[in-house]
Design an enzyme around this catalytic site. Structure first.
Site, mmCIF file in Angstrom:
data_model
loop_
_atom_site.group_PDB
_atom_site.id
_atom_site.type_symbol
_atom_site.label_atom_id
_atom_site.label_comp_id
_atom_site.label_asym_id
_atom_site.label_seq_id
_atom_site.Cartn_x
_atom_site.Cartn_y
_atom_site.Cartn_z
ATOM 1 N N ASP A 125 -25.334 -22.296 32.439
ATOM 2 C CA ASP A 125 -26.431 -21.416 32.043
ATOM 3 C C ASP A 125 -26.886 -21.832 30.643
ATOM 4 O O ASP A 125 -26.133 -21.709 29.673
ATOM 5 C CB ASP A 125 -25.934 -19.969 32.051
ATOM 6 C CG ASP A 125 -27.040 -18.956 31.829
ATOM 7 O OD1 ASP A 125 -28.058 -19.313 31.205
ATOM 8 O OD2 ASP A 125 -26.881 -17.802 32.260
ATOM 9 N N HIS A 126 -28.133 -22.318 30.547
ATOM 10 C CA HIS A 126 -28.616 -22.842 29.275
ATOM 11 C C HIS A 126 -28.831 -21.737 28.234
ATOM 12 O O HIS A 126 -29.066 -22.025 27.060
ATOM 13 C CB HIS A 126 -29.925 -23.608 29.485
ATOM 14 C CG HIS A 126 -29.986 -24.903 28.750
ATOM 15 N ND1 HIS A 126 -29.661 -25.008 27.412
ATOM 16 C CD2 HIS A 126 -30.333 -26.160 29.143
ATOM 17 C CE1 HIS A 126 -29.809 -26.264 27.018
ATOM 18 N NE2 HIS A 126 -30.207 -26.985 28.046
ATOM 19 N N ARG A 127 -28.729 -20.483 28.641
ATOM 20 C CA ARG A 127 -28.877 -19.397 27.677
ATOM 21 C C ARG A 127 -27.644 -19.241 26.800
ATOM 22 O O ARG A 127 -27.731 -18.757 25.673
ATOM 23 C CB ARG A 127 -29.144 -18.068 28.410
ATOM 24 C CG ARG A 127 -30.454 -18.017 29.162
ATOM 25 C CD ARG A 127 -30.560 -16.729 29.963
ATOM 26 N NE ARG A 127 -29.518 -16.639 30.976
ATOM 27 C CZ ARG A 127 -29.352 -15.609 31.799
ATOM 28 N NH1 ARG A 127 -30.170 -14.557 31.698
ATOM 29 N NH2 ARG A 127 -28.385 -15.600 32.698
#
Length: 487
Positions: free
Chosen positions: A457-459
């Site tokens: 998850d790039h968040r």
């Protein structure tokens, strides 16, 4: 129905599940049962579990047949006091008929309680009844100031009935809608409940009414007075003579999406729609790991951990160095009343691993995996795999992971664009181990090579963190002796 009869409703299954398929009855009408005795096996979207009875007594009626899908909050079994006489054969819809004959207000109130507050005091499947609490009463309570119980068939004043039914209406709408499931189904399919005719008591809009409006599964319309019991659905329904409207081709069959497949579909859809995922991958020389395991097998053929257990040990060590991948994103309310997102970190690792079963793909998790050796991980992975394949895994074992390890190499593939197991934030995939040309000390050699793929998850982190974790696990596989010595 006797005033002393106790009716056990299908309890809240946890994890937002609202229905279960009745697989098998473990008791029969006339049997004497005790509290917490398993009475039925049901298959939920998570696993197949046994339902314990919160009552002791004589089985008076079984509400449902094997293969039937039952809604949470609906009658499952009726239990009479010990010594009471019960009919030799169960009446298929006795309780449903009695409920139908009750006033509209009673139906509205009971339906609202069971469907809006399902599980508030019911038995959680697989855990028995609560320690000291009494089971919830289902028979009529005595009237205040009187020693005489109020019969369930006593008419309710018309004004109260109208008031109770009016509270189930959507403001400005003509139809009565009680079930949140029905409202959600209509909303999800764009069906307006405005003036939608209801086939239930007093125009109550039921699930079958919305299904008919959206062109869903074809069901025979039963008289409103006696709701038709759900048919025992087969896994595949023949559709001879029916043509698909879009392609013009004959429809060979229709397979209901339910159980584990339904849960997987919902979870994967949510993952794809909410998580901005990215993927990194690397080829790894696993020759040294295979050679080390072969040496260990010569010393202890039966106690040597499997390759997945070694990789799991490297993963838990890597997550300690890169804890951003062992988190979860939650949405909360800020001080101004708006929404805000938070990254929740965990003091520990519950390592999930994908297991293929006859019911579909499930992800049991090894709790506190960070505290285990490779040998201990191997034993727990084997135990959970067996439990999952038998359909006996508990909701806790299936829904408590913080990171997932997926060994899709057993299916003969090298890589995968994996979908993250929501609500986790990362998944590591391991491909098959095959012979490949590899440069070793400047010389071309044939080595045992596998591909590692990390979806994240790039968040919660950037590529540097994800690559650092992936490289750590890869280095551990290529130099297992050194890494294990340091753990």
């Amino acid at each position: 129905m006797s005033a002393d009869m106790q009716v056990f409703l299908l309890p809240d299954l946890g994890e937002g599940l609202t229905e279960a398929e009745l697989v098998n009855w473990l008791v029969a009408v006339g049997d004497e049962i005790r509290v917490d005795q398993p009475i039925a096996e049901v298959e939920t979207a998570k696993s197949m579990v046994e339902v314990p009875s919160p009552y002791a007594g004589i089985v008076a009626e079984l509400h449902g047949e094997a293969g039937q899908t039952l809604d949470v909050g609906k009658p499952l079994i009726s239990v009479a006091p010990v010594g009471a006489s019960v009919p030799a054969e169960p009446k298929a819809a006795a309780l449903e008929e009695e409920v139908t004959e009750a006033p509209a207000a009673s139906i509205a109130a009971e339906t609202y309680r069971t469907e809006e507050k399902a599980g508030s005091g019911n038995v959680l499947i697989g855990y028995g009844t609560s320690g000291g609490g009494e089971a919830r009463r289902t028979r009529p309570r005595k009237a205040l100031g009187s020693s005489v119980a109020v019969p369930s068939a006593v008419a309710v004043a018309p004004d109260f009935a109208e008031l109770a039914l009016s509270r189930t209406r959507i403001p400005g709408k003509l139809s009565a809608v009680i079930s949140p499931l029905v409202r959600k189904m209509a909303r999800d399919h764009g069906v307006s409940l405005d003036a939608l005719p209801g086939s239930g008591e007093s125009g109550l809009v039921l699930r079958r009414d919305v299904e008919a409006a959206i062109g869903g599964a074809v069901r025979e319309t039963a008289p409103a007075e006696v709701p038709a019991p759900a048919a025992a659905a087969a896994d595949v329904e023949p559709s001879a003579g029916v043509r698909d409207a879009r392609t013009g081709l004959p429809v060979a069959s229709r397979t209901p999406v339910r159980g584990v497949r339904k849960a997987v579909a919902a979870n994967m859809t949510r993952s794809r729609s909410e998580i901005p995922e990215a993927t990194v991958w690397v080829d790894v020389d696993a020759t040294a790991l295979l050679e080390m395991r072969a040496e260990l097998k010569k010393k202890d053929a039966h106690g040597t951990p499997g390759l997945l257990a070694f990789i799991a040990r490297f993963v838990t060590a890597g997550l300690k160095k890169f804890p951003e991948l062992n988190t979860r994103i939650v949405t909360t309310e800020d001080t101004a009343g708006g929404e805000m997102q938070e990254i929740v970190a965990f003091d520990g690792i519950n390592l999930g691993f994908a297991a293929q079963t006859d019911r579909g793909l499930v992800v049991p998790s090894v709790r506190n995996a960070h505290l285990m050796s490779a040998r201990e991980l191997d034993a727990e992975i084997r135990r959970l795999t067996a439990v999952a394949r038998d359909g006996k895994a508990s909701p806790t074992e299936l829904a408590s992971g913080t990171f997932t390890l997926n060994n899709y190499g057993v299916f003969g593939v090298d890589g995968s664009a994996a979908i993250i197991n929501y609500p986790e934030v990362a998944m590591l995939g391991v491909g098959r181990i095959i012979d490949k040309p590899w440069v070793v000390d400047g010389q071309l050699a044939v080595r045992k090579v596998t591909e590692l793929t990390l979806a994240f998850d790039h968040r919660v982190c950037d590529g540097e963190t994800a690559a650092g974790f992936l490289r750590y696990v890869a280095d551990a596989i290529e130099n297992p002796g050194t890494v294990l010595a340091d753990l």
